[in-house]
Motif scaffolding. Structure first.
Motif, short mmCIF file in Angstrom:
data_model
loop_
_atom_site.label_atom_id
_atom_site.label_comp_id
_atom_site.label_asym_id
_atom_site.label_seq_id
_atom_site.Cartn_x
_atom_site.Cartn_y
_atom_site.Cartn_z
N GLY A 1 0.78 -1.22 0.00
CA GLY A 1 0.00 0.00 0.00
C GLY A 1 0.81 1.28 0.00
O GLY A 1 0.35 2.31 0.52
N VAL A 2 2.00 1.25 -0.56
CA VAL A 2 2.83 2.46 -0.69
C VAL A 2 3.26 2.61 -2.15
O VAL A 2 3.35 1.62 -2.87
CB VAL A 2 4.08 2.40 0.22
N PRO A 3 3.55 3.85 -2.57
CA PRO A 3 3.88 4.05 -3.99
C PRO A 3 5.28 3.64 -4.39
O PRO A 3 5.54 3.37 -5.56
CB PRO A 3 3.70 5.56 -4.17
N VAL A 4 6.21 3.59 -3.42
CA VAL A 4 7.61 3.34 -3.76
C VAL A 4 8.16 2.20 -2.92
O VAL A 4 8.04 2.20 -1.69
CB VAL A 4 8.49 4.59 -3.55
N LEU A 5 8.77 1.22 -3.59
CA LEU A 5 9.48 0.12 -2.93
C LEU A 5 10.80 -0.09 -3.64
O LEU A 5 10.86 0.01 -4.87
CB LEU A 5 8.66 -1.16 -2.98
N PHE A 6 11.84 -0.37 -2.89
CA PHE A 6 13.13 -0.65 -3.52
C PHE A 6 14.01 -1.42 -2.53
O PHE A 6 13.65 -1.61 -1.37
CB PHE A 6 13.82 0.63 -4.01
N GLY A 7 15.15 -1.89 -3.02
CA GLY A 7 16.05 -2.65 -2.16
C GLY A 7 17.32 -3.04 -2.88
O GLY A 7 17.51 -2.73 -4.06
N SER B 1 8.67 10.09 3.63
CA SER B 1 8.57 9.09 4.69
C SER B 1 9.08 7.76 4.18
O SER B 1 8.73 7.34 3.08
CB SER B 1 7.11 8.95 5.15
N VAL B 2 9.93 7.09 4.98
CA VAL B 2 10.55 5.85 4.50
C VAL B 2 10.83 4.91 5.68
O VAL B 2 11.18 5.36 6.77
CB VAL B 2 11.84 6.14 3.70
N VAL B 3 10.64 3.62 5.44
CA VAL B 3 11.02 2.59 6.41
C VAL B 3 11.95 1.62 5.72
O VAL B 3 11.78 1.31 4.53
CB VAL B 3 9.77 1.87 6.98
N ALA B 4 12.97 1.16 6.44
CA ALA B 4 13.95 0.22 5.89
C ALA B 4 14.04 -1.00 6.81
O ALA B 4 14.06 -0.86 8.04
CB ALA B 4 15.32 0.87 5.76
N VAL B 5 14.07 -2.18 6.20
CA VAL B 5 14.11 -3.44 6.94
C VAL B 5 15.30 -4.27 6.46
O VAL B 5 15.41 -4.55 5.25
CB VAL B 5 12.81 -4.23 6.75
N PRO B 6 16.20 -4.68 7.36
CA PRO B 6 17.32 -5.52 6.93
C PRO B 6 16.89 -6.97 6.76
O PRO B 6 15.99 -7.46 7.46
CB PRO B 6 18.31 -5.39 8.09
N VAL B 7 17.52 -7.65 5.83
CA VAL B 7 17.32 -9.09 5.63
C VAL B 7 18.50 -9.78 6.29
O VAL B 7 19.62 -9.76 5.77
CB VAL B 7 17.24 -9.45 4.13
N VAL B 8 18.27 -10.35 7.47
CA VAL B 8 19.36 -10.86 8.31
C VAL B 8 19.42 -12.38 8.22
O VAL B 8 18.42 -13.07 8.49
CB VAL B 8 19.18 -10.42 9.77
N VAL B 9 20.57 -12.90 7.83
CA VAL B 9 20.79 -14.34 7.72
C VAL B 9 22.03 -14.69 8.53
O VAL B 9 23.11 -14.12 8.30
CB VAL B 9 20.99 -14.77 6.25
N SER B 10 21.88 -15.58 9.49
CA SER B 10 23.00 -16.01 10.35
C SER B 10 23.71 -14.81 10.98
O SER B 10 24.93 -14.75 11.02
CB SER B 10 24.00 -16.86 9.54
N GLY B 11 22.92 -13.85 11.45
CA GLY B 11 23.47 -12.71 12.17
C GLY B 11 24.11 -11.65 11.30
O GLY B 11 24.76 -10.74 11.83
N ALA C 1 4.60 -1.41 7.43
CA ALA C 1 5.83 -1.83 8.10
C ALA C 1 5.82 -3.32 8.40
O ALA C 1 6.83 -4.01 8.20
CB ALA C 1 6.00 -1.03 9.40
N ASP C 2 4.68 -3.84 8.84
CA ASP C 2 4.59 -5.27 9.12
C ASP C 2 4.77 -6.10 7.85
O ASP C 2 5.42 -7.15 7.87
CB ASP C 2 3.23 -5.60 9.75
N ALA C 3 4.18 -5.64 6.74
CA ALA C 3 4.34 -6.35 5.48
C ALA C 3 5.80 -6.39 5.06
O ALA C 3 6.29 -7.41 4.55
CB ALA C 3 3.49 -5.69 4.39
#
Length: 284
Positions: free
Chosen positions: A28-34, A103-113, A134-136
């Motif tokens: 539900g946001v207009p911009v996604l990237f990674g 407005s922006v939220v960033a989530v790390p993809v953490v594998v084995s620390g 944010a939950d999504a």
């Protein structure tokens, strides 16, 4: 440290791109990237909804900007007004503000620390990003971490095989380890979330089985995939209960596969079945 290349392993950027496409339909946001993290540097490569090329290929160093901050902390973070945010450095104001992001939220993809990638969701309007988005994004990060973790484990086990491969007639502990690797590879294939990845893992498992066991003896009974899976676990000394747990099957189902394999191999015990399967080249 970059992940060593593998003939089996698809590019992790493909999994990242697929996750961003999935999030675009639910976040539900207009911009996604990674982007992926290599040697503590995040490089942005995958986008949905951007209007400019300013963010494409951008390299974000550890602890710099919002993305570098989450790479370093391995925790999600957000800002409700990027331009005036005091909680981050502003090394990347040009491309971010040029895209109109506020407005922006960033989530790390953490594998084995270790942070292996970062997912972003952003809006061009005022106000914080909602909890639903944010939950999504957090759930997307977990899915991607699980996928990369499976790929890492497959690569680790294939490297074990490469180390053991020079021995033309492995025996003793080496043979046992090769059998364990083969059994685990098949189990990982069953657990893989990506159907294409699962099919490729199973194909490699079959190739590995042929390479380790040699060409089947002419007239060898045709064992089903699950019958081979069960025999591989029995060859490692597993009980029916342990085999059931490892293969995510019921104990009665394991017994059924084992009885079927014993019948095909004209064996009177589980150990005779393993010996016959090895002698006929059905398992290593």
């Amino acid at each position: 440290m970059p992940t060593p290349p593998s003939l089996l392993r698809p590019r992790d950027s493909d999994a990242l791109r697929a996750e961003i496409r999935r999030l675009a339909s639910v976040a539900g946001v207009p911009v996604l990237f990674g982007g992926e993290v290599d040697a503590d540097t995040l490089r942005l490569t995958e986008f949905s909804g951007v209007r400019t090329n300013g963010l494409r290929g951008l390299s974000v160093t550890r602890a710099s900007g919002l993305g570098g901050q989450v790479v370093d902390s391995r925790q999600p973070a957000s800002v409700s007004d990027y331009r005036s945010a005091l909680s981050i450095t502003h090394h990347y104001d040009g491309p971010v503000l040029g895209e109109g992001i506020r407005s922006v939220v960033a989530v790390p993809v953490v594998v084995s620390g270790r942070s292996r990638a970062v997912l972003y969701a952003a809006t061009r309007g005022a106000g914080p990003i909602g909890d639903r988005t944010a939950d999504a994004l957090v759930q997307g990060g977990r899915r991607l971490a699980a996928e990369i973790g499976v790929r890492d484990e497959v690569d680790r086990r294939l490297r074990l095989l490469e180390v053991a491969a020079p021995s033309p007639a492995p025996g003793g502990l080496v043979a046992e380890e090769l059998c364990a690797v083969q059994a685990e590879l098949r189990a990982i294939a069953d657990a893989a979330g990506d159907e294409r990845m699962r099919d490729r893992l199973r194909e490699v498992g079959e190739r590995l089985n042929r390479a380790l066991a040699g060409d089947p003896v002419p007239g060898t009974p045709r064992l089903a995939r699950r019958e081979i899976d069960v025999l591989l676990q029995v060859a490692l000394g597993c009980s029916n209960q342990e085999t059931a747990q490892r293969l995510s099957l019921g104990p009665e189902t394991v017994k059924s596969y084992l009885r079927s394999a014993m019948h095909k191999l004209d064996a009177h015990s589980r150990h005779e079945a393993v010996a016959a399967a090895r002698r006929l080249g059905a398992i290593p």
